[in-house]
Design an enzyme around this catalytic site. Structure first.
Site, short mmCIF file in Angstrom:
data_model
loop_
_atom_site.label_atom_id
_atom_site.label_comp_id
_atom_site.label_asym_id
_atom_site.label_seq_id
_atom_site.Cartn_x
_atom_site.Cartn_y
_atom_site.Cartn_z
N TYR A 14 -5.40 -11.98 12.63
CA TYR A 14 -5.65 -12.30 14.05
C TYR A 14 -4.35 -12.63 14.76
CZ TYR A 14 -7.55 -14.61 18.20
OH TYR A 14 -7.84 -14.96 19.51
N SER B 49 -2.93 -15.02 22.60
CA SER B 49 -3.43 -16.28 22.02
C SER B 49 -2.24 -17.14 21.64
CB SER B 49 -4.24 -15.96 20.75
OG SER B 49 -4.42 -17.11 19.98
N1 LIG Z 1 -11.64 -18.90 23.43
C1 LIG Z 1 -10.44 -19.21 22.97
O1 LIG Z 1 -10.14 -20.38 22.68
C2 LIG Z 1 -9.41 -18.12 22.80
C3 LIG Z 1 -8.14 -18.50 22.37
C4 LIG Z 1 -7.17 -17.52 22.26
C5 LIG Z 1 -7.44 -16.20 22.59
N2 LIG Z 1 -8.71 -15.86 22.98
C6 LIG Z 1 -8.97 -14.46 23.32
O2 LIG Z 1 -9.77 -14.39 24.48
C7 LIG Z 1 -10.49 -13.16 24.48
C8 LIG Z 1 -11.95 -13.45 24.83
O3 LIG Z 1 -12.55 -14.15 23.75
P1 LIG Z 1 -13.64 -15.31 23.94
O4 LIG Z 1 -13.04 -16.56 23.42
O5 LIG Z 1 -14.20 -15.26 25.28
O6 LIG Z 1 -14.70 -14.85 22.82
P2 LIG Z 1 -16.18 -14.25 22.95
O7 LIG Z 1 -17.05 -15.16 23.74
O8 LIG Z 1 -16.57 -13.93 21.55
O9 LIG Z 1 -15.98 -12.91 23.79
C9 LIG Z 1 -15.40 -11.75 23.25
C10 LIG Z 1 -15.72 -10.60 24.18
O10 LIG Z 1 -15.10 -9.42 23.66
C11 LIG Z 1 -16.06 -8.39 23.62
N3 LIG Z 1 -15.79 -7.44 22.54
C12 LIG Z 1 -15.54 -7.69 21.24
N4 LIG Z 1 -15.40 -6.54 20.56
C13 LIG Z 1 -15.56 -5.54 21.46
C14 LIG Z 1 -15.58 -4.12 21.38
N5 LIG Z 1 -15.35 -3.47 20.22
N6 LIG Z 1 -15.77 -3.41 22.50
C15 LIG Z 1 -15.99 -4.04 23.69
N7 LIG Z 1 -16.01 -5.37 23.83
C16 LIG Z 1 -15.80 -6.10 22.73
C17 LIG Z 1 -17.41 -9.09 23.44
O11 LIG Z 1 -18.45 -8.28 24.01
P3 LIG Z 1 -19.56 -7.46 23.21
O12 LIG Z 1 -19.82 -8.17 21.92
O13 LIG Z 1 -20.74 -7.45 24.15
O14 LIG Z 1 -18.96 -6.10 23.04
C18 LIG Z 1 -17.21 -10.34 24.29
O15 LIG Z 1 -17.54 -10.06 25.63
C19 LIG Z 1 -10.31 -12.55 23.09
O16 LIG Z 1 -9.32 -11.53 23.15
C20 LIG Z 1 -9.79 -13.72 22.27
O17 LIG Z 1 -9.02 -13.30 21.16
C21 LIG Z 1 -9.70 -16.79 23.10
#
Ligand SMILES: NC(=O)c1ccc[n+]([C@@H]2O[C@H](COP(=O)([O-])OP(=O)(O)OC[C@H]3O[C@@H](n4cnc5c(N)ncnc54)[C@H](OP(=O)(O)O)[C@@H]3O)[C@@H](O)[C@H]2O)c1
Length: 248
Positions: free
Chosen positions: A153, A139
């Site tokens: 985080y 991130s």
């Molecule tokens: N979107 C952004 O702007 C942004 C920015 C920086 C970094 N990120 C990173 O990108 C990645 C994806 O996030 P996102 O933005 O797409 O958020 P999201 O829509 O909330 O997706 C998070 C995913 O992680 C899975 N997850 C969470 N805890 C888990 C567990 N214990 N076991 C298995 N799966 C788990 C969730 O699936 P289930 O709930 O079905 O398990 C979901 O598929 C994350 O690592 C986040 O920190 C995102």
């Protein structure tokens, strides 16, 4: 190309699955919400898509799931995965010392410890096979220690970026490649609340298209999308704490 994506049930993981499937990649998709994975699989065109319910905090299950999917992809016990994308993560947190160690511990567990478990499981397969591509989703908040609810985080994301960099240094010049992505704001379930407050939010499709391009080029690191996050990353890295404290 056979790719395993963790956290594929929503947000960036689900959209990476859509975009890689459109390119004809074979996919193994894991997350806790199996029904969401099944819906996604049924909406994808063409190539083989395997799904499995997996809680990445169950570390033994992570090793088993990665090894099983590798075998299922059919190159014998040492594995048929070309790429693993360590993407599962949570965006929770509370200011340190305010009685919510439980939330901060959960964030460090899933985003750092469980991400390390995923790197271990993937690298075990790649080392045995002599090649592979590990992708870690960190991130932009990893660039500095962030205040208040983001402290744990940002620490978790800095930690996993350091794991990836260590591996990259070790494996430089070998057929095992390691990519670290530093997303800025890309619309997903995690940042639904932030979406109302910032003009810097990319759409899921556009943001993930940039991620997919960086992954396919096997770059070492990339701020995604590059604009405005690459220059902002440089500013952030050198900004005085008075500026950093406003990121809360
Ligand atoms: N979107 C952004 O702007 C942004 C920015 C920086 C970094 N990120 C990173 O990108 C990645 C994806 O996030 P996102 O933005 O797409 O958020 P999201 O829509 O909330 O997706 C998070 C995913 O992680 C899975 N997850 C969470 N805890 C888990 C567990 N214990 N076991 C298995 N799966 C788990 C969730 O699936 P289930 O709930 O079905 O398990 C979901 O598929 C994350 O690592 C986040 O920190 C995102």
């Amino acid at each position: 190309m056979r790719t395993l994506i963790t956290g594929a049930s929503s947000g960036l993981g689900a959209e990476m699955a859509r975009q890689f499937a459109a390119k004809g990649h074979e996919l193994a998709l894991v997350a806790r919400r199996r029904e969401r994975l099944a819906e996604l699989r049924d909406s994808l065109p063409g190539a083989r898509v395997l799904i499995q319910a997996l809680d990445v905090d169950d570390h033994d299950a992570v090793f088993r799931a990665f090894a099983d999917r590798a075998v299922q992809f059919g190159e014998g016990a040492i594995g048929g995965l070309d790429r693993v994308i360590v993407n599962a993560g949570i965006g929770k947190g509370a200011p340190v010392g305010t009685g919510r160690f439980d939330v901060n511990k959960q964030t460090i567990t899933t985003n750092l410890l469980s991400a390390l478990a995923q790197c271990e499981a993937a690298m075990q397969l790649f080392r045995a096979r002599g090649r592979g591509h590990l992708v870690v989703v960190s991130s932009m908040s990893a660039v500095r220690g962030m205040p208040k609810a983001m402290t744990a985080y940002s620490a978790s994301k800095a930690g996993i970026a350091a794991v990836a960099e260590g591996l990259r240094a070790e494996l430089l010049g070998t057929p095992i490649k390691v990519t670290t992505l530093f997303p800025g704001y890309i619309r997903s379930e995690m940042n639904e609340q932030v979406a109302q407050r910032t003009p810097l939010m990319s759409s899921t499709e556009d943001g993930v298209r940039v991620m997919v391009r960086a992954i396919e080029k096997q770059v070492a690191t990339a701020a995604v999308p590059a604009w405005p996050w690459r220059p902002l990353g440089v500013v952030l890295r050198h900004a005085p704490l008075g500026v950093i404290r406003r990121f809360a």
